[in-house]
Design a protein around this motif. Structure first.
Motif, PDB file in Angstrom:
ATOM      1  N   TYR A  40      15.240  21.669  27.842  1.00  0.00           N
ATOM      2  CA  TYR A  40      14.481  22.303  28.924  1.00  0.00           C
ATOM      3  C   TYR A  40      14.113  21.257  29.974  1.00  0.00           C
ATOM      4  N   LEU A  98      17.661  20.294  38.093  1.00  0.00           N
ATOM      5  CA  LEU A  98      17.253  21.027  39.299  1.00  0.00           C
ATOM      6  C   LEU A  98      16.559  20.081  40.281  1.00  0.00           C
ATOM      7  N   ALA A 110      18.410  30.211  34.124  1.00  0.00           N
ATOM      8  CA  ALA A 110      19.818  30.330  34.511  1.00  0.00           C
ATOM      9  C   ALA A 110      20.622  29.123  34.036  1.00  0.00           C
ATOM     10  N   VAL A 111      20.070  27.946  34.211  1.00  0.00           N
ATOM     11  CA  VAL A 111      20.781  26.729  33.823  1.00  0.00           C
ATOM     12  C   VAL A 111      20.993  26.701  32.309  1.00  0.00           C
ATOM     13  N   LEU A 112      19.936  27.009  31.577  1.00  0.00           N
ATOM     14  CA  LEU A 112      20.044  26.972  30.116  1.00  0.00           C
ATOM     15  C   LEU A 112      21.040  28.024  29.622  1.00  0.00           C
ATOM     16  N   ALA A 171      23.560  29.205  31.230  1.00  0.00           N
ATOM     17  CA  ALA A 171      24.913  28.777  31.589  1.00  0.00           C
ATOM     18  C   ALA A 171      25.439  27.774  30.563  1.00  0.00           C
ATOM     19  N   ALA A 172      24.511  27.081  29.905  1.00  0.00           N
ATOM     20  CA  ALA A 172      24.921  26.118  28.877  1.00  0.00           C
ATOM     21  C   ALA A 172      25.110  26.804  27.528  1.00  0.00           C
ATOM     22  N   GLY A 173      24.915  28.117  27.528  1.00  0.00           N
ATOM     23  CA  GLY A 173      25.113  28.853  26.279  1.00  0.00           C
ATOM     24  C   GLY A 173      23.920  28.750  25.343  1.00  0.00           C
ATOM     25  N   ILE A 174      22.771  28.414  25.912  1.00  0.00           N
ATOM     26  CA  ILE A 174      21.565  28.251  25.094  1.00  0.00           C
ATOM     27  C   ILE A 174      20.751  29.544  25.120  1.00  0.00           C
ATOM     28  N   VAL A 218       9.985  28.057  28.604  1.00  0.00           N
ATOM     29  CA  VAL A 218      10.270  27.923  30.038  1.00  0.00           C
ATOM     30  C   VAL A 218       8.968  27.980  30.827  1.00  0.00           C
ATOM     31  N   LEU A 243      23.842  19.783  27.537  1.00  0.00           N
ATOM     32  CA  LEU A 243      24.827  20.351  26.614  1.00  0.00           C
ATOM     33  C   LEU A 243      24.796  19.613  25.276  1.00  0.00           C
ATOM     34  N   VAL A 282      27.068  24.907  34.149  1.00  0.00           N
ATOM     35  CA  VAL A 282      25.653  24.519  34.203  1.00  0.00           C
ATOM     36  C   VAL A 282      25.261  24.132  35.619  1.00  0.00           C
ATOM     37  N   ALA A 311      25.115  27.105  37.896  1.00  0.00           N
ATOM     38  CA  ALA A 311      23.935  27.934  37.624  1.00  0.00           C
ATOM     39  C   ALA A 311      22.702  27.344  38.305  1.00  0.00           C
TER      40      ALA A 311
END
Lengths: 69, 298, 69, 69, 69, 69, 69
Positions: free
Chosen positions: D3, D10, D24-26, D28-31, D38, E10, E25, E28
């Protein structure tokens, strides 16, 4: 050592380190006072930078702890 | 060029096939590169080809055919022709150009230098024993300019010496002796001149990755993240221990520095007072031993 | 750090470190409590040996002390 | 710590550190994203000078403990 | 550094550091992605021991703490 | 240490360290409060620059003793 | 530190560390005594082995002398 503590106590409280003051503090603690020692101590502490001596003691220990050895 | 065009019209079948083959290899791989193979023996090329087989396909072809194949392809592929030079091979891979560069760099090994070749840098013979017993080789070394003598029953180099300066041609005699001494002044292997990847041409300066820089960047990034998390007191499994320790240490500092009478800091306060007393006592004792009691005299 | 201090306070007093307890302590201090931060803290503390974490501080402090020199 | 990495990503890119952006970022990483974490992160970073917080060495307990060994 | 943060994100989440994953990532986060940098990063990290690099950060901390704050 | 934790909790939250505030925090943690200790704490902290006192490593005798081992 | 000095003075002289004794010593030094602090001090010293606490300092001192700084 109680003589030195008496001196430190006076110093910390912003009082002059005189024979009378040390004697008073020691007597208040119920200690029989040795006049010669008080005289010798007051004379010996004249010109000693007590702040420096205290600060040095406080700082030396942590420094030692940080030392890798 | 005109002559070449003229020839194109009468291209023999095998050349047409070769061109087709190159085009097909380019189209069936994500990335292709031009590599210099100057000075590499055929046997070594075979070995490299085998070593690369899981990562890349190596193809040695005539420059004229390569050029024609590239010119038949779209995008900026024909621009790769400017990297054609003598002794050029093509390499094809589905890895990234960076990976390709790294793999090709690994094919480079020290090699003997031939007589007449230009020394890429100063060639130095180090002082020390050789593996040769006394014999004609002593004279051969000496006549090649290598300061050899007999020492402890073996041929030895008497002193460290630059036997050929960078940029000078290596005499044949010297080249032979260097090979015998197993001194390999050349770094020989596939030399990637450029790689083409999806419209972009990568040159070696860009492809050479400094992994140590990435390593230190990661260290810095991890440090930044740790600092940020701790300094904003954001608890995670990675930071909670430090946050607790920090809070405790700060509390203890406050307790001691502000002389708060709390059982958690009494030990330290007493010890601190004692050390201060000892320090002042030693100053006093320096002046007059009678100023302190026996316990404090050393 | 106030959330961390709240956790240490409860730990020192031998109380369980729950979301409710932390919230109560922080509110008593007049702090507007962020539920998510409380949850994150309690989650992060799960399985953590607080005594052990604190013990490390004893080592760390002197290192920090070396700094001002 | 992912996180925090998302927040730093960002920040480095000059983007605002919002709950949506971090999520969104997390993702996109598949988390699988935990909303409370958050929220806690965004709350913790509110009003924080990130550049300063990054540069300031965190209290270094675990490493310091390792040092004397 | 955002590419590095993406990689660490990642890694921390136990995901493979691939070109696609990094690109996803970064995108995103609203970052315009430079393909060459992504490729270089992935190729470079193949030869880097990320755990070791992170561990070094933990070691670096006390040094940083000792530095003239 | 809970009294000190309470004081730092208040300080960190930007609140004044008063007898009432400390008492409230300790009580919220379910701690039976000793008035004299609260008074003594507030008296000890009077005029103290807490930020400075926190940052300055305490005299580290025990740590030092542990170090050479 | 004057309260601590007073306590150690008494301890060194083989006297009991009581609220009255500490108050007397401090007053003899001309110090205005805070009753709460005296109470807190005596309470905090309960169960503390003063000799042991001092012995730890003794460890620290020589180490300090050895430190290069």
């Amino acid at each position: 050592m109680e003589y030195i503590y008496a001196a430190l106590l006076l110093h910390n409280a912003g009082k002059a380190i005189t024979e009378d003051a040390i004697t008073a503090v020691l007597q208040a603690a119920g200690i029989e006072v040795n006049d010669a020692r008080v005289k010798a101590l007051v004379a010996a502490l004249e010109g000693v930078d007590i702040e420096e001596a205290i600060a040095k003691a406080a700082f030396a220990a942590p420094a030692a702890a940080a030392a890798p050895a | 060029m005109a002559e070449e065009k003229h020839h194109t019209e009468h291209v023999p079948e095998w050349k047409k096939n070769e061109i087709e083959n190159i085009i097909e290899l380019i189209q069936s791989h994500k990335v292709f590169g031009m590599v210099g193979i100057e000075g590499i023996l055929a046997a070594k090329i075979q070995k490299i080809r085998r070593d690369l087989k899981d990562v890349a396909v190596l193809k040695v072809s005539r420059n004229t055919l390569t050029e024609r194949a590239l010119n038949q392809l779209g995008e900026s592929i024909p621009e790769m022709n400017k990297y054609l030079d003598k002794q050029t091979a093509l390499v094809f891979t589905n890895e990234s150009p960076f990976k390709l560069y790294k793999v090709l760099e690994q094919t480079k090994t020290p090699s003997p230098i031939k007589g007449g070749a230009i020394a890429p840098e100063d060639i130095i013979v180090q002082k020390g024993p050789t593996s040769f017993p006394p014999g004609p080789i002593l004279g051969e070394l000496q006549s090649a300019g290598i300061p050899a003598s007999i020492d402890a029953g073996k041929v030895a180099v008497k002193e460290t010496k630059v036997v050929c300066k960078a940029g000078e041609a290596v005499p044949q005699k010297l080249a032979t002796m260097l090979a015998k001494l197993e001194i390999y002044p050349l770094i020989v292997g596939l030399d990637l001149r450029a790689a083409y990847d999806n419209g972009t041409i990568y040159e070696p300066e860009l492809l050479a990755i400094d992994e140590s820089q990435y390593f230190s960047d990661i260290t810095r990034a991890a440090q930044n993240a740790f600092n940020l998390a701790v300094n904003t007191a954001y608890p995670t499994s990675a930071t909670i221990g430090t946050l607790l320790a920090k809070a405790f240490a700060e509390s203890k500092n406050l307790g001691v520095n502000a002389v708060v009478f709390d059982s958690g800091v009494m030990d330290t306060l007493l010890a601190k007072a004692h050390v201060q007393m000892t320090s002042v006592a030693s100053k006093a004792a320096d002046k007059d031993a009678n100023a302190v009691d026996d316990q404090l005299r050393e």
